[in-house]
Design a protein around this motif. Structure first.
Motif, PDB file in Angstrom:
ATOM      1  N   ILE A   1      59.454  75.038  83.504  1.00 42.62           N
ATOM      2  CA  ILE A   1      59.960  74.075  82.741  1.00 42.62           C
ATOM      3  C   ILE A   1      58.862  73.794  81.481  1.00 42.62           C
ATOM      4  CG2 ILE A   1      59.853  72.319  84.161  1.00 42.62           C
ATOM      5  CD1 ILE A   1      62.265  70.885  82.278  1.00 42.62           C
ATOM      6  N   THR A   2      59.063  74.214  80.293  1.00 43.43           N
ATOM      7  CA  THR A   2      58.047  73.805  79.465  1.00 43.43           C
ATOM      8  C   THR A   2      58.697  73.101  78.117  1.00 43.43           C
ATOM      9  OG1 THR A   2      58.226  75.917  78.525  1.00 43.43           O
ATOM     10  CG2 THR A   2      56.359  75.589  80.030  1.00 43.43           C
ATOM     11  N   ARG A   3      58.124  72.014  77.573  1.00 46.93           N
ATOM     12  CA  ARG A   3      58.511  71.487  76.410  1.00 46.93           C
ATOM     13  C   ARG A   3      57.329  71.234  75.490  1.00 46.93           C
ATOM     14  NH1 ARG A   3      61.130  66.291  77.719  1.00 46.93           N
ATOM     15  NH2 ARG A   3      58.871  65.679  77.504  1.00 46.93           N
ATOM     16  N   LEU A   4      56.985  71.869  74.440  1.00 45.59           N
ATOM     17  CA  LEU A   4      55.842  71.640  73.547  1.00 45.59           C
ATOM     18  C   LEU A   4      55.849  70.397  73.043  1.00 45.59           C
ATOM     19  CD1 LEU A   4      55.355  75.219  71.805  1.00 45.59           C
ATOM     20  CD2 LEU A   4      54.349  74.069  73.922  1.00 45.59           C
ATOM     21  N   THR A   5      54.692  69.426  73.066  1.00 46.86           N
ATOM     22  CA  THR A   5      55.074  68.143  72.754  1.00 46.86           C
ATOM     23  C   THR A   5      53.797  67.938  71.652  1.00 46.86           C
ATOM     24  OG1 THR A   5      55.735  67.549  74.801  1.00 46.86           O
ATOM     25  CG2 THR A   5      54.826  65.802  73.745  1.00 46.86           C
ATOM     26  N   PRO A   6      54.227  67.313  70.630  1.00 43.44           N
ATOM     27  CA  PRO A   6      53.248  67.294  69.391  1.00 43.44           C
ATOM     28  C   PRO A   6      52.060  66.435  69.944  1.00 43.44           C
ATOM     29  CG  PRO A   6      55.142  66.300  68.619  1.00 43.44           C
ATOM     30  CD  PRO A   6      55.560  66.943  70.099  1.00 43.44           C
ATOM     31  N   PRO A   7      50.697  66.441  69.273  1.00 44.96           N
ATOM     32  CA  PRO A   7      49.579  65.519  69.633  1.00 44.96           C
ATOM     33  C   PRO A   7      50.055  64.210  69.067  1.00 44.96           C
ATOM     34  CG  PRO A   7      49.078  67.301  68.224  1.00 44.96           C
ATOM     35  CD  PRO A   7      50.360  67.311  68.418  1.00 44.96           C
ATOM     36  N   GLY A   8      49.349  63.123  69.853  1.00 42.10           N
ATOM     37  CA  GLY A   8      49.502  61.683  69.322  1.00 42.10           C
ATOM     38  C   GLY A   8      50.768  60.976  70.250  1.00 42.10           C
ATOM     39  N   CYS A   9      51.641  61.766  70.949  1.00 44.31           N
ATOM     40  CA  CYS A   9      52.742  61.053  71.815  1.00 44.31           C
ATOM     41  C   CYS A   9      52.249  60.551  73.104  1.00 44.31           C
ATOM     42  CB  CYS A   9      53.753  62.146  72.263  1.00 44.31           C
ATOM     43  SG  CYS A   9      54.504  62.893  70.832  1.00 44.31           S
ATOM     44  N   ARG A  10      52.804  59.647  73.504  1.00 46.59           N
ATOM     45  CA  ARG A  10      52.381  58.758  74.536  1.00 46.59           C
ATOM     46  C   ARG A  10      51.923  59.896  75.749  1.00 46.59           C
ATOM     47  NH1 ARG A  10      54.750  58.675  78.969  1.00 46.59           N
ATOM     48  NH2 ARG A  10      56.794  59.150  78.046  1.00 46.59           N
ATOM     49  N   GLU A  11      52.580  61.018  75.921  1.00 50.34           N
ATOM     50  CA  GLU A  11      52.309  61.644  76.906  1.00 50.34           C
ATOM     51  C   GLU A  11      50.901  62.537  76.748  1.00 50.34           C
ATOM     52  OE1 GLU A  11      54.982  61.841  75.083  1.00 50.34           O
ATOM     53  OE2 GLU A  11      56.647  62.600  76.025  1.00 50.34           O
ATOM     54  N   TRP A  12      50.347  62.324  75.691  1.00 47.79           N
ATOM     55  CA  TRP A  12      48.802  63.063  75.349  1.00 47.79           C
ATOM     56  C   TRP A  12      48.107  61.764  75.211  1.00 47.79           C
ATOM     57  CZ3 TRP A  12      48.944  67.375  77.193  1.00 47.79           C
ATOM     58  CH2 TRP A  12      49.845  68.406  77.022  1.00 47.79           C
ATOM     59  N   THR A  13      48.389  60.573  75.013  1.00 46.08           N
ATOM     60  CA  THR A  13      47.403  59.503  74.679  1.00 46.08           C
ATOM     61  C   THR A  13      47.102  58.740  75.917  1.00 46.08           C
ATOM     62  OG1 THR A  13      49.391  58.156  73.934  1.00 46.08           O
ATOM     63  CG2 THR A  13      47.806  59.353  72.312  1.00 46.08           C
ATOM     64  N   ASP A  14      48.129  58.672  76.902  1.00 47.74           N
ATOM     65  CA  ASP A  14      47.937  57.931  78.210  1.00 47.74           C
ATOM     66  C   ASP A  14      46.985  58.750  79.212  1.00 47.74           C
ATOM     67  OD1 ASP A  14      47.796  56.867  80.636  1.00 47.74           O
ATOM     68  OD2 ASP A  14      50.273  56.649  80.732  1.00 47.74           O
ATOM     69  N   LEU A  15      45.674  58.425  79.115  1.00 47.91           N
ATOM     70  CA  LEU A  15      44.738  59.224  79.999  1.00 47.91           C
ATOM     71  C   LEU A  15      44.777  59.259  81.425  1.00 47.91           C
ATOM     72  CD1 LEU A  15      41.588  58.932  77.835  1.00 47.91           C
ATOM     73  CD2 LEU A  15      43.453  60.569  77.272  1.00 47.91           C
ATOM     74  N   THR A  16      45.318  58.211  81.961  1.00 42.93           N
ATOM     75  CA  THR A  16      45.694  58.146  83.383  1.00 42.93           C
ATOM     76  C   THR A  16      47.048  58.757  83.781  1.00 42.93           C
ATOM     77  OG1 THR A  16      44.785  55.730  83.112  1.00 42.93           O
ATOM     78  CG2 THR A  16      45.615  56.568  85.210  1.00 42.93           C
ATOM     79  N   TYR A  17      48.137  58.288  82.988  1.00 47.74           N
ATOM     80  CA  TYR A  17      49.585  58.862  83.475  1.00 47.74           C
ATOM     81  C   TYR A  17      50.030  59.988  82.885  1.00 47.74           C
ATOM     82  CZ  TYR A  17      48.807  54.943  86.915  1.00 47.74           C
ATOM     83  OH  TYR A  17      48.118  54.072  87.664  1.00 47.74           O
ATOM     84  N   GLY A  18      49.249  60.249  81.668  1.00 47.23           N
ATOM     85  CA  GLY A  18      50.135  61.360  80.812  1.00 47.23           C
ATOM     86  C   GLY A  18      49.701  62.781  81.244  1.00 47.23           C
ATOM     87  N   GLY A  19      50.162  63.694  80.616  1.00 44.26           N
ATOM     88  CA  GLY A  19      50.106  64.969  80.997  1.00 44.26           C
ATOM     89  C   GLY A  19      51.471  65.802  81.422  1.00 44.26           C
TER      90      GLY A  19
END
Ligand code: CTP
Length: 451
Positions: free
Chosen positions: A281-299
């Protein structure tokens, strides 16, 4: 001999149903009644059917008007049945006016006036008051949830609590899009005005909100991942159990008709013993979203890993599986792509998920006699196929997946709160806890590798 055929869901069999069947029976010598299967009823938008197919067929039999009762389980079946049973007249209530005119080529089509002021939906909602669900979090998914809840009768969303003062733009946008929903400044205020909550806040806050809501006696529907530690998930299910409340992890795929059918087919033995479950399952996510800025629980894995684990946990979850992970990371150490491997004594599974890598989103369940292939996007299960050694022996299944699919989990949540049995099988507490344990192992591995 004149044969009449009619169809319906016939949930909570009532006077309107009886009168329709009575009039239909009087029109001929033999009455055939098609009762919609649970899956077919859901595909037609009837998500909150209270009674099982058996019970509904039993009620139709009990009224003594039908000469033959059949199950309707797919689109196009009416035309097949008319030919197969030599029906002379198709009778439907006038809520379907015009919808079956195309069948006039095969037989006469008659729409009878409905009996006023009674329906299964009315009976269901008179038995139970509206379930008031308060939202915790006003981000993207909350907006989708509100739209989808509109398709589930019996649910109201009166208020929202948005815990992030520094993110007032999301809240303002949400409130202007949903003007009937009011903002509540504290959790206690939200609990005062609701029977249940839907938690759509950042992952790491789920546990505390879910616990607070359960302590306050509110049912909980919580976005995935329910928890980031196995112990926390176990604690929540124990608490919910002790308090007699419903706790559900909102993994939409688990509740949709197509995926449930796929799981049932896989468990039926048709493909033999299940040895491997593989999905992506993949969903390309643009930079700047919470998923990329939350260094502990993102990714990618914390965001999409629950989907990648779901089929394996459902089909192999009772076996002893060891998890391992391989990730590609960005310069912050967040995984742009992760492959989770689950290894058991006689089975294995792998799930790929990515927000920075695109790949085919299919699901393959491999067994000793054949395999099931669900096409991308398998997590919105619409089509799947059984394939065997002999390439000509294929069996294809198609199911509806309406809208964003959240309506199925909302309907299940409502039905579980109302106490209808059997609705907890879509995703059991043990399966949900197992996914939290694997999520914890992933985060532990990532922390260790970063040091
Ligand atoms: N029917 C009727 N009068 C009613 C209710 C239903 O004549 N008051 C008819 C429907 O038009 C349909 C049949 O009974 O032809 C079976 O109805 P069903 O599909 O079970 O629908 P409802 O009872 O209307 O259920 P719901 O509220 O879920 O739509």
């Amino acid at each position: 001999m004149k044969t009449i055929i009619t169809y319906g869901v016939f949930d909570l069999f009532h006077e309107g149903h009886r009168r329709l069947l009575e009039r239909a029976a009087q029109m001929g010598d033999r009455l055939i009644v098609g009762v919609a299967s649970d899956g077919f009823a859901a595909e037609r938008g009837k998500l909150c059917v209270a009674e099982s197919l058996d019970q509904r067929m039993e009620s139709v039999r009990g009224c003594g008007l039908a000469d033959l009762i059949i199950v309707e389980d797919h689109f196009g079946q009416k035309a097949e049945d008319i030919v197969r049973y030599g029906a002379d007249v198709l009778v439907m209530g006038d809520d379907w006016l015009g919808k079956f005119d195309a069948l006039r080529e095969l037989c006469e089509v008659v729409y009878l006036p409905r009996t006023p002021d009674i329906s299964s939906s009315l009976l269901r909602s008179s038995r139970y008051p509206f379930l008031r669900i308060g939202l915790i979090g006003a981000g993207r998914i909350a907006g989708r949830f509100v739209r989808e809840a509109g398709y589930v009768r019996g649910v109201q969303i009166p208020c929202v609590y948005h815990p992030h003062p520094d993110d007032s733009a999301s809240l303002a946008r949400f409130l202007s899009d949903h003007t009937s929903i009011v903002k509540r400044r504290t959790l206690d205020k939200l609990f005062d005005e609701t029977d249940a909550v839907y938690i759509a806040s950042p992952h790491e806050t789920h546990y505390a909100y879910a616990r607070a809501a359960l302590e306050a006696g509110r049912h909980v529907l919580c976005e995935k991942p329910l928890c980031l530690r196995g112990e926390e998930a176990r604690d929540l299910y124990t608490l919910a159990d002790r308090k007699g409340l419903v706790l559900m992890e909102a993994v939409k795929t688990a509740y949709c008709p197509g995926f449930q059918r796929l799981i049932a087919v896989a468990r039926s033995g048709f493909i033999g013993e299940i040895r491997d479950v593989d999905c992506g399952i993949t969903r390309l996510t643009p930079p700047g979203c919470r998923e990329w800025t939350d260094l502990t629980y993102g990714g990618s894995f914390t965001e999409l890993g629950t989907y990648a684990l779901l089929p394996a946990v459902k089909l192999l979850g009772n076996r002893d599986l060891t998890a391992s992970f391989r990730s590609l990371t960005d310069r912050n150490g967040l995984d742009i792509y992760t492959r989770v491997e689950l290894q058991g004594r006689d089975c294995m599974a792998s799930g790929k998920c990515g927000m920075g890598v695109k790949t085919e989103g299919q699901l393959i369940v491999s067994g000793t006699r054949g395999y099931i292939l669900a096409e991308a996007p398998w997590w919105k299960t619409r089509n799947f196929e059984i394939r065997c050694e002999d390439p000509d022996r294929r069996k294809r299944f198609s199911c509806e997946f309406e809208g964003d699919g959240l309506r199925y989990e909302i309907a299940d949540f409502l039905m579980r709160v109302q106490g209808y049995p059997g609705r907890d099988r879509a995703l059991t507490a043990d399966e949900s806890v197992r996914m939290a344990e694997i999520m914890e192992e992933f985060l532990t591995t990532r922390r260790r590798e970063r040091v």
